[in-house]
Design a protein around this motif. Structure first.
Motif: not given
Length: 95
Positions: A33-36, A71-75
């Protein structure tokens, strides 16, 4: 009878061969999905960097947030992420 046994052996060999082949369309990326683009550094507990490889062709940067916030996924292409990685490398090299 011999032809039936030969057919069963051939079918088993074919099944083993097909199961051993890699599926080219299947990717096992952790970030879906989208990245932060950025995260507050005060909220970061841990950062994991996963380089691209055979499982996933994208470099993935996963940030674990404090207090069980997930958790977040960084761009990896964002300027925040690039600056953070450079600073972390500099800090490591001075230690």
């Amino acid at each position: 009878m011999k032809s039936a046994a030969a057919f069963v052996v051939l079918a088993c060999l074919l099944v083993v061969h097909v199961q051993g082949q890699a599926r080219p369309g299947v990717k096992r990326c952790l970030c879906q999905g989208s990245l932060v683009n950025m995260v507050r550094l005060q909220r970061v507990e841990k950062i994991e960097i996963h380089p691209d490889g055979p499982a996933c062709e994208n470099m993935e940067i996963i940030v674990t947030l404090k207090n069980g916030a997930g958790q977040k996924c960084l761009n990896p292409d964002s300027s925040f992420t690039q600056n953070y990685i450079k600073k972390a490398i500099q800090d490591r090299s001075t230690q």
